[in-house]
Write a protein that holds these residues in place. Structure first.
Motif, PDB file in Angstrom:
ATOM      1  N   LEU A 126      22.619 -18.422  21.626  1.00 25.31           N
ATOM      2  CA  LEU A 126      22.979 -19.220  22.794  1.00 25.31           C
ATOM      3  C   LEU A 126      22.542 -18.462  24.048  1.00 25.31           C
ATOM      4  N   VAL A 127      21.727 -19.103  24.862  1.00 22.45           N
ATOM      5  CA  VAL A 127      21.269 -18.493  26.106  1.00 22.45           C
ATOM      6  C   VAL A 127      21.379 -19.501  27.229  1.00 22.45           C
ATOM      7  N   GLN A 128      21.298 -19.008  28.453  1.00 16.20           N
ATOM      8  CA  GLN A 128      21.310 -19.885  29.614  1.00 16.20           C
ATOM      9  C   GLN A 128      19.881 -20.293  29.978  1.00 16.20           C
ATOM     10  N   PRO A 129      19.740 -21.401  30.672  1.00 12.44           N
ATOM     11  CA  PRO A 129      18.400 -21.803  31.116  1.00 12.44           C
ATOM     12  C   PRO A 129      17.714 -20.688  31.902  1.00 12.44           C
ATOM     13  N   GLY A 130      16.430 -20.499  31.618  1.00 15.67           N
ATOM     14  CA  GLY A 130      15.655 -19.460  32.268  1.00 15.67           C
ATOM     15  C   GLY A 130      15.610 -18.150  31.519  1.00 15.67           C
ATOM     16  N   GLU A 131      16.485 -17.996  30.545  1.00 13.32           N
ATOM     17  CA  GLU A 131      16.500 -16.753  29.774  1.00 13.32           C
ATOM     18  C   GLU A 131      15.480 -16.787  28.636  1.00 13.32           C
ATOM     19  N   SER A 132      15.435 -15.680  27.887  1.00  5.07           N
ATOM     20  CA  SER A 132      14.431 -15.526  26.833  1.00  5.07           C
ATOM     21  C   SER A 132      15.078 -15.215  25.497  1.00  5.07           C
ATOM     22  N   LEU A 133      14.357 -15.532  24.450  1.00  6.68           N
ATOM     23  CA  LEU A 133      14.709 -15.151  23.081  1.00  6.68           C
ATOM     24  C   LEU A 133      13.422 -14.839  22.344  1.00  6.68           C
ATOM     25  N   ARG A 134      13.535 -13.968  21.355  1.00  2.67           N
ATOM     26  CA  ARG A 134      12.411 -13.731  20.456  1.00  2.67           C
ATOM     27  C   ARG A 134      12.852 -14.030  19.038  1.00  2.67           C
ATOM     28  N   LEU A 135      12.191 -14.994  18.435  1.00  8.89           N
ATOM     29  CA  LEU A 135      12.456 -15.349  17.045  1.00  8.89           C
ATOM     30  C   LEU A 135      11.533 -14.552  16.131  1.00  8.89           C
ATOM     31  N   SER A 136      12.066 -14.210  14.973  1.00  7.96           N
ATOM     32  CA  SER A 136      11.279 -13.510  13.955  1.00  7.96           C
ATOM     33  C   SER A 136      11.237 -14.341  12.688  1.00  7.96           C
ATOM     34  N   CYS A 137      10.128 -14.237  11.994  1.00  8.31           N
ATOM     35  CA  CYS A 137       9.945 -14.911  10.707  1.00  8.31           C
ATOM     36  C   CYS A 137       9.454 -13.856   9.731  1.00  8.31           C
ATOM     37  N   ALA A 138      10.322 -13.461   8.824  1.00  8.75           N
ATOM     38  CA  ALA A 138       9.993 -12.416   7.864  1.00  8.75           C
ATOM     39  C   ALA A 138       9.761 -13.019   6.486  1.00  8.75           C
TER      40      ALA A 138
ATOM     41  N   ASN B  86      10.162 -17.679  26.537  1.00 13.10           N
ATOM     42  CA  ASN B  86      10.604 -17.353  27.897  1.00 13.10           C
ATOM     43  C   ASN B  86      10.905 -18.634  28.668  1.00 13.10           C
ATOM     44  N   SER B  87      11.610 -18.457  29.766  1.00 15.13           N
ATOM     45  CA  SER B  87      11.938 -19.599  30.644  1.00 15.13           C
ATOM     46  C   SER B  87      12.494 -20.774  29.856  1.00 15.13           C
ATOM     47  N   LEU B  88      13.453 -20.479  29.021  1.00 17.84           N
ATOM     48  CA  LEU B  88      13.995 -21.518  28.140  1.00 17.84           C
ATOM     49  C   LEU B  88      14.687 -22.616  28.934  1.00 17.84           C
ATOM     50  N   LYS B  89      14.567 -23.823  28.396  1.00 12.64           N
ATOM     51  CA  LYS B  89      15.138 -25.015  29.020  1.00 12.64           C
ATOM     52  C   LYS B  89      16.120 -25.665  28.055  1.00 12.64           C
ATOM     53  N   PRO B  90      17.051 -26.446  28.565  1.00  8.75           N
ATOM     54  CA  PRO B  90      17.983 -27.129  27.657  1.00  8.75           C
ATOM     55  C   PRO B  90      17.269 -27.977  26.606  1.00  8.75           C
ATOM     56  N   GLU B  91      16.138 -28.537  26.949  1.00  5.70           N
ATOM     57  CA  GLU B  91      15.398 -29.353  25.976  1.00  5.70           C
ATOM     58  C   GLU B  91      14.742 -28.537  24.872  1.00  5.70           C
ATOM     59  N   ASP B  92      14.799 -27.227  24.964  1.00  2.00           N
ATOM     60  CA  ASP B  92      14.319 -26.373  23.865  1.00  2.00           C
ATOM     61  C   ASP B  92      15.382 -26.192  22.783  1.00  2.00           C
ATOM     62  N   THR B  93      16.566 -26.689  23.029  1.00  2.07           N
ATOM     63  CA  THR B  93      17.642 -26.581  22.052  1.00  2.07           C
ATOM     64  C   THR B  93      17.269 -27.294  20.767  1.00  2.07           C
ATOM     65  N   ALA B  94      17.330 -26.562  19.659  1.00  2.00           N
ATOM     66  CA  ALA B  94      16.931 -27.114  18.358  1.00  2.00           C
ATOM     67  C   ALA B  94      17.135 -26.045  17.297  1.00  2.00           C
ATOM     68  N   VAL B  95      17.001 -26.465  16.059  1.00  6.67           N
ATOM     69  CA  VAL B  95      16.861 -25.508  14.953  1.00  6.67           C
ATOM     70  C   VAL B  95      15.378 -25.213  14.823  1.00  6.67           C
ATOM     71  N   TYR B  96      15.041 -23.934  14.810  1.00  5.94           N
ATOM     72  CA  TYR B  96      13.649 -23.502  14.734  1.00  5.94           C
ATOM     73  C   TYR B  96      13.345 -22.996  13.331  1.00  5.94           C
ATOM     74  N   PHE B  97      12.238 -23.475  12.797  1.00  3.26           N
ATOM     75  CA  PHE B  97      11.799 -23.116  11.454  1.00  3.26           C
ATOM     76  C   PHE B  97      10.421 -22.469  11.525  1.00  3.26           C
ATOM     77  N   CYS B  98      10.185 -21.522  10.623  1.00  2.11           N
ATOM     78  CA  CYS B  98       8.812 -21.066  10.436  1.00  2.11           C
ATOM     79  C   CYS B  98       8.335 -21.531   9.072  1.00  2.11           C
TER      80      CYS B  98
ATOM     81  N   THR C 140      20.163 -22.497  21.179  1.00  2.48           N
ATOM     82  CA  THR C 140      20.886 -23.373  22.091  1.00  2.48           C
ATOM     83  C   THR C 140      20.713 -22.846  23.504  1.00  2.48           C
ATOM     84  N   VAL C 141      20.233 -23.719  24.377  1.00  2.00           N
ATOM     85  CA  VAL C 141      20.024 -23.355  25.773  1.00  2.00           C
ATOM     86  C   VAL C 141      20.972 -24.209  26.615  1.00  2.00           C
ATOM     87  N   SER C 142      21.951 -23.556  27.200  1.00  3.39           N
ATOM     88  CA  SER C 142      22.977 -24.301  27.927  1.00  3.39           C
ATOM     89  C   SER C 142      23.632 -23.411  28.969  1.00  3.39           C
ATOM     90  N   SER C 143      23.982 -24.013  30.088  1.00  8.76           N
ATOM     91  CA  SER C 143      24.714 -23.276  31.122  1.00  8.76           C
ATOM     92  C   SER C 143      26.214 -23.467  30.940  1.00  8.76           C
TER      93      SER C 143
END
Length: 126
Positions: A11-23, A84-96, A123-126
């Motif tokens: 869970l992050v706020q709009p504008g923040e960053s995350l790095r996903l890994s796929c191992a 980077n620069s995450l937006k609320p519309e980026d909220t989703a389950v991410y799959f590799c 989840t991108v939400s304020s």
């Protein structure tokens, strides 16, 4: 058994960053194109980004261009998605997913992928 495991969601706020890994386990990612996909509640799964087996070819959905970067570290058998620069519309389950066609030198976010991970929630939400 061929497996992909995603991590790094949260869970992050709009504008923040995350790095996903796929191992990967049970196989070596070096030979295969890898894609990242996402599915938001009530929506169809969409391709986000992909990287060719060499890393020389990458593709992005228009909605994430300039904000997301895909990369791979074959020594660690891992592919990353820097968001980077995450937006609320980026909220989703991410799959590799891995495209097991060893003869494919490019990648596509609409190509067929053969091995899928279980997903990680972003989840991108304020």
């Amino acid at each position: 058994q061929l497996q992909l495991v995603e991590s790094g969601g949260g869970l992050v706020q709009p504008g923040e960053s995350l790095r996903l890994s796929c191992a990967a386990s049970g196989f070596t990612l070096d030979y295969y194109a890898i894609g990242w996909f996402r599915q938001a509640p009530g929506k169809e799964r969409e391709g986000v980004s992909c990287i060719s087996r060499s890393g020389g070819n990458t593709n992005y959905a228009d909605s994430v261009k300039g904000r997301f970067t895909i990369s791979r570290d074959n020594a660690k058998n891992t592919v990353y998605l820097q968001m980077n620069s995450l937006k609320p519309e980026d909220t989703a389950v991410y799959f590799c997913a891995a495209d097991l066609n060893m003869f494919r030198t490019m990648c596509g976010i609409t190509s067929k992928y053969d091995v899928w991970g279980q997903g990680t929630q972003v989840t991108v939400s304020s």
